[in-house]
Design an enzyme around this catalytic site. Structure first.
Site: not given
Ligand code: ACO
Length: 435
Positions: A267, A306, A362
């Site tokens: 987050h 996201h 971010d």
């Molecule tokens: N890098 C690489 N792969 C990713 C990323 C990433 N940043 N984000 C998602 N994926 C992939 C996952 O591995 C998954 O792949 P799969 O279908 O082959 O298993 C797919 O994309 C979907 O990802 P989920 O984790 O199911 O998506 P979710 O909606 O649950 O997660 C989140 C959203 C937590 C923001 C995620 O994208 C992430 O971890 N990003 C990096 C952390 C980040 O930047 N967080 C800040 C968000 S903005 C905020 O909170 C203010």
């Protein structure tokens, strides 16, 4: 007009149900009518991580994640970031309308005159270890505020207003004191002549000067970043605030829960993690290998992806532009080329394209904060300060929503069926295997 209903046929019983549809949603409690017999509790919807569950109605923030749209109270985020100030946006989020000139002035005066904190709170911060993370300190300090205000009733609008003003006003002071403590520097007190962002810079960076004068470009950039971070509807930390506050605990404890949720690297903690990631990559030439590792499942590209945006986060777009203003008055960040190359490759790569992974808020904010002189451990604190107004707007909205009750999700039980207690002598001799 076709009826605004959903027809469900339960194949277990052959029964047919009409469920009302309102604003694109059915009520999950209507599913309880769908039962196999008198002993059946009724159908539940199973939704881990609230992937498709609206937990409230809200008139505060609108997001269209596919189109990359974000609006506060109907106003596009780009217009607010360009033309508004953080305090004006805070007023809009809390009151629902933009203020008049006298309204804004009295709001500014109110916030400005609540910036000081009790001296005992300072002593409380002194108790933290020298290398305590400022976010950990902030979580505790915000909760501790609750002990200083016995008059924290939420029953009347005027009382709620006082808590809102106190929290918006004191958050920068707590944050700056936590930061200075982590640096081993004496605290710098609020300067009521300065703007909200200017005063924060004063409390963070003031050294021997009698009067701290913030750089106007950095002051404006910080203020715009605060506008962009002010609210984001039902995200993890806002859901934490609403859930905790639904028990009718005071807003200081509820906002402390929001700060705790924001701390996590998935987050608000992502801005700190992005900088660590960029530093670890180190150079543009190392970017392809890093992307390869991410695609192989060895870590994530922090600052990308996201839950809601499946398009470029409009806040990230604005922040990228803002970076140019900041770098014009600071040294250009050596990490910017690494970030730009990461973004370039990721936006072309099938792995990221097919999963609709775009830069989020971010991705660029950490680079700007670093150029402005902040150390990475305060980045998430700089997110918590402006998000406080969003949490409070949501808190207020929840308290005045007659449909809201104490938050209490259901579960699908998967544990052992009822069984009799086993005396110790009959449990064997091996060690307990825990999950
Ligand atoms: N890098 C690489 N792969 C990713 C990323 C990433 N940043 N984000 C998602 N994926 C992939 C996952 O591995 C998954 O792949 P799969 O279908 O082959 O298993 C797919 O994309 C979907 O990802 P989920 O984790 O199911 O998506 P979710 O909606 O649950 O997660 C989140 C959203 C937590 C923001 C995620 O994208 C992430 O971890 N990003 C990096 C952390 C980040 O930047 N967080 C800040 C968000 S903005 C905020 O909170 C203010």
């Amino acid at each position: 007009m076709p009826p605004e209903t959903l027809t469900v046929i339960d194949n277990r019983t052959g029964q047919r149900y009409e469920l009302p549809v309102e604003r694109g949603a059915i009520r999950a409690t209507d599913l309880r009518r769908i039962r196999t017999g008198p002993d059946d509790f009724g159908l539940l919807s199973y939704d881990p991580a609230f992937m498709n569950t609206a937990s409230c109605r809200s008139a505060i923030t609108f997001i269209d994640g596919d189109a990359g749209i974000l609006r506060y109270r109907g106003y596009p985020i780009e217009q607010l970031a360009e033309h508004s100030t953080y305090l004006e946006t805070a007023y809009l989020l809390i009151q629902g309308e933009l203020p008049t000139a006298p309204g804004l002035e009295s709001w500014r005066r109110e916030i400005t005159h609540h910036t000081w904190i009790h001296e005992n709170l300072k002593k409380f911060l002194d108790g933290f270890h020298h290398d305590a993370h400022p976010m950990g300190m902030l979580v505790s300090a915000v909760a501790a505020l609750s002990t200083f205000y016995p008059d924290k009733s939420d029953a009347a609008a005027a009382a709620r207003h006082l808590q809102v003003v106190r929290l918006i006003a004191k958050m920068p002071t707590l944050a700056a004191f936590a930061y200075r403590h982590s640096l081993g520097m004496p605290y710098a007190y609020p300067d009521n002549d300065l703007s909200y962002a200017g005063n924060l810079l004063n409390m963070l960076f003031k050294a021997t000067e009698v009067k701290y004068r913030p750089n106007p470009v950095l002051e404006r950039a910080l203020d715009a970043l605060f506008v962009l971070h002010a609210d984001h509807e039902q995200n993890c930390s806002t859901t934490a605030v609403r859930s905790v506050a639904s028990s009718r605990v005071d807003p200081y404890c509820a906002v402390a829960a929001g700060v705790a949720a924001l701390y996590g690297p998935l987050h608000g903690g992502a801005n700190e993690a992005v900088l660590e990631m960029l530093q670890a990559i180190g150079s543009v030439s190392a970017v392809p290998e890093f992307i390869r590792q991410v695609k192989a499942g060895q870590g994530r590209l922090m600052g990308f992806g996201h839950r809601v945006y499946k398009n470029y986060d409009p806040r990230a777009r604005f922040i990228k532009q803002l970076a140019e203003d900041v770098f014009a008055v600071t040294r250009p960040s050596p990490l910017l080329p690494v970030a730009l190359e990461l973004e370039r490759i990721a936006l072309e790569d099938e792995y990221f394209v097919s999963r609709k992974l775009y830069p989020n808020v971010d991705f660029y904010s950490g680079i700007i904060y670093q150029a402005m002189g902040f150390t990475p451990d305060i980045f998430t604190v700089l997110f918590a300060i402006p998000r406080t107004v969003g949490w409070l707007a949501q808190w207020q909205e929840m308290l005045t929503d007659s449909e809201q009750k104490i938050a209490r999700p259901r579960q699908v039980y998967t544990g052992a069926p009822c069984r009799d207690f086993v005396p110790m002598a009959e449990r064997g001799v091996g060690e307990l295997v825990t999950a």
